[in-house]
Design a protein around this motif. Structure first.
Motif, mmCIF file in Angstrom:
data_model
loop_
_atom_site.group_PDB
_atom_site.id
_atom_site.type_symbol
_atom_site.label_atom_id
_atom_site.label_comp_id
_atom_site.label_asym_id
_atom_site.label_seq_id
_atom_site.Cartn_x
_atom_site.Cartn_y
_atom_site.Cartn_z
ATOM 1 N N GLN A 236 0.683 -1.234 0.027
ATOM 2 C CA GLN A 236 0.077 0.016 -0.039
ATOM 3 C C GLN A 236 0.849 1.283 -0.134
ATOM 4 O OE1 GLN A 236 -2.935 -0.976 -1.058
ATOM 5 N NE2 GLN A 236 -4.064 -0.738 0.733
ATOM 6 N N SER B 183 -4.368 7.665 5.030
ATOM 7 C CA SER B 183 -4.772 6.851 6.107
ATOM 8 C C SER B 183 -5.789 5.840 5.533
ATOM 9 C CB SER B 183 -5.523 7.844 7.061
ATOM 10 O OG SER B 183 -6.221 7.017 7.981
ATOM 11 N N LEU C 177 -3.450 2.863 4.257
ATOM 12 C CA LEU C 177 -2.613 2.271 5.527
ATOM 13 C C LEU C 177 -3.203 1.623 6.464
ATOM 14 C CD1 LEU C 177 0.346 4.920 5.480
ATOM 15 C CD2 LEU C 177 0.335 2.870 4.143
ATOM 16 N N ASN C 178 -4.543 1.770 6.466
ATOM 17 C CA ASN C 178 -5.532 1.030 7.709
ATOM 18 C C ASN C 178 -6.335 0.147 7.130
ATOM 19 O OD1 ASN C 178 -4.764 2.526 10.322
ATOM 20 N ND2 ASN C 178 -4.722 4.455 8.745
ATOM 21 N N SER C 179 -6.364 -0.330 6.150
ATOM 22 C CA SER C 179 -7.122 -1.143 5.206
ATOM 23 C C SER C 179 -7.057 -2.730 5.345
ATOM 24 C CB SER C 179 -6.840 -1.066 3.531
ATOM 25 O OG SER C 179 -5.250 -1.410 3.253
ATOM 26 N N ALA C 180 -5.902 -3.070 6.182
ATOM 27 C CA ALA C 180 -5.774 -4.515 6.757
ATOM 28 C C ALA C 180 -5.127 -5.310 5.415
ATOM 29 C CB ALA C 180 -6.913 -5.266 7.262
ATOM 30 N N GLU D 248 -1.744 -5.559 2.985
ATOM 31 C CA GLU D 248 -0.385 -5.536 3.001
ATOM 32 C C GLU D 248 0.236 -5.203 1.652
ATOM 33 O OE1 GLU D 248 1.694 -8.213 5.144
ATOM 34 O OE2 GLU D 248 0.784 -7.670 7.060
ATOM 35 N N SER E 229 -8.059 2.011 -2.997
ATOM 36 C CA SER E 229 -7.289 1.314 -1.922
ATOM 37 C C SER E 229 -7.425 -0.086 -1.411
ATOM 38 C CB SER E 229 -7.647 1.982 -0.518
ATOM 39 O OG SER E 229 -8.825 1.580 0.084
ATOM 40 N N LYS F 224 -11.686 -4.914 5.324
ATOM 41 C CA LYS F 224 -11.794 -5.176 6.891
ATOM 42 C C LYS F 224 -13.131 -4.872 7.510
ATOM 43 C CE LYS F 224 -9.266 -3.517 10.961
ATOM 44 N NZ LYS F 224 -10.324 -3.572 11.820
ATOM 45 N N LYS F 225 -13.672 -3.759 7.314
ATOM 46 C CA LYS F 225 -15.184 -3.470 7.931
ATOM 47 C C LYS F 225 -16.168 -4.391 7.460
ATOM 48 C CE LYS F 225 -14.260 1.167 8.759
ATOM 49 N NZ LYS F 225 -14.921 2.742 8.205
ATOM 50 N N ARG G 84 -5.094 -9.389 3.163
ATOM 51 C CA ARG G 84 -3.701 -9.112 3.498
ATOM 52 C C ARG G 84 -2.907 -9.392 2.163
ATOM 53 N NH1 ARG G 84 -2.303 -12.867 7.064
ATOM 54 N NH2 ARG G 84 -1.443 -14.208 5.515
#
Length: 409
Positions: free
Chosen positions: A56, A72, A75-78, A80, A220, A337-338, A362
């Motif tokens: 990412q 953000s 980088l916070n998406s779970a 890699e 993303s 992720k959500k 991931r």
């Protein structure tokens, strides 16, 4: 569109969401008795991705994204790494924006290439020759092809041109199970014949590069990937049905699947749920300013899907006299992720239950319709499946739609 939901209370949000559309009873293909012919089985699986993967952070640097909010999101998406076919850059290192025509050409190239490799891997896994295939079902959402991907693959792979085929286009991330349902139906109607379903999603060909948060969320998340499964239904006579129609006779070969390995589960039933009040929550729109299609994801999608997960899964299981606690393996679409968290909480699953779902997210991101098959492949490679185990396959996508299938090893 904004859905009137309270994301802070995922587990109880079902009481606040849209009413379910009328649905038909759970479709069931397999009796519980294993000695009755005509029960479809998954015989092999194969996956494929594009050539290059990126972290990412590498993608943020590649596209020169400096907005802290967008960074953000990435980088916070779970996630890699993802496999993508990124646009070329000019002499200054600036990304060259692709036209819609160039994106469609990219989709055609990548979809054919990935699908062909996934099919070969699938057939190798099943110990089946390409000449054995009598039915090909192709799934894609990331581009429009006419003639369809099935015709292009039959030519590319040198398959028998008499092969029956169907294309499932535009259904989104849930489409893999819609297509599996149709493919299972064909195998039941043609016992002993081989069918292949392949999902090929060139998500690189569905990106819009602009400064909006709407497209940044999409950009993303998705990655390129293809996944294929081979199926056949039991037959009491490996010689095939004596009354097969003349137009079909001689195409492919019958297979004896009477004593399959532990990795070949029977497909027992399907159940669907269309959430009509959320039909616009995931969609393609035409962007006049960009001159191309742009995908839209409503922020409340995870909570809508999570809220309706219980009803459709319980309906799937009740048809077989099962409870959620009877399910040994959960293979859920890696939608984000959500989404995964919402489904996990509402179904009362553990993080271990969705380990392959989160692992695929991931390592690949969301590869759309084939995501659940990436998880299925990982489960088989893990070597923990035992004879008699039940599993639930679950996908979610535009509609908003939840699709499920029950299998047993």
């Amino acid at each position: 569109m904004t859905l009137a939901l309270n994301p802070s209370n995922v587990a109880s949000v079902g009481a606040l969401t849209a009413t379910l559309a009328p649905t038909s009873p759970t479709s069931t293909f397999a009796p519980e008795r294993k000695d009755i012919p005509g029960v479809p089985r998954i015989l092999g699986v194969g996956t494929a991705v594009t050539e290059h993967s990126y972290s990412q952070r590498e993608l943020l640097d590649l596209f020169r994204i400096s907005d802290p909010k967008v960074r953000s999101v990435f980088l916070n998406s779970a996630i890699e790494r993802r496999f993508l076919s990124v646009p070329a850059r000019d002499a200054t290192g600036t990304t060259i924006i692709e036209t819609q025509g160039e994106l469609l050409a990219k989709h055609k190239r990548l979809a054919i290439e990935m699908a062909a490799r996934a099919i070969h891997a699938c057939l190798k896994d099943a110990g089946i020759e390409l000449a054995d295939v009598g039915y090909l079902c192709c799934v894609t959402t990331t581009g429009l092809l006419t003639p369809g991907l099935s015709a292009l693959l039959i030519r590319e792979l040198g398959m028998d041109p008499r092969c029956s085929r169907v294309d499932v286009v535009g259904m989104g991330c849930n489409a893999g199970l819609n297509a599996l349902n149709a493919t299972v139906g064909w195998t039941v109607a043609h016992p002993g014949r081989i069918a292949v379903m392949v999902c090929a999603e060139a998500c690189s060909a569905a990106y819009v590069l602009d400064a909006t948060m709407r497209t940044s969320v999409v950009n993303s998340l998705f990655g390129d990937g293809a996944a294929a499964v081979a199926l056949a239904a039991d037959t009491p006579d490996a010689a095939g049905p004596p009354d097969a129609p003349s137009g079909y006779a001689g195409l492919g070969t019958d297979v004896d699947v009477g004593s399959p390995p532990a990795g070949s589960p029977r497909v027992l039933s399907f159940a669907s749920c269309l959430i009509t009040d959320a039909i616009d929550a995931m969609r393609y729109d035409w962007d006049d300013e960009q001159g191309k299609f742009s995908f839209y994801l409503d922020p409340d999608v995870p909570y809508v899907v999570g809220a309706h997960a219980e009803s459709v899964v319980d309906r799937l299981l009740s048809g077989a006299g099962l409870r959620r606690s009877d399910i040994a393996h959960w293979l859920v679409h890696s939608g984000g992720k959500k989404v995964i968290d919402a489904v996990r909480v509402n179904l009362g699953l553990t993080r271990h239950d969705v380990r392959h779902t989160t692992g695929v997210l991931r390592d690949y991101g969301n590869v759309s319709s084939g995501s659940f098959l990436f998880s299925y492949e990982r489960l088989l490679r893990e070597g923990v499946v035992r004879a008699g185990d039940h599993g639930v396959l679950m996908t979610m996508g535009p509609g908003s739609t939840i699709e499920t299938a029950l299998v047993q090893w």
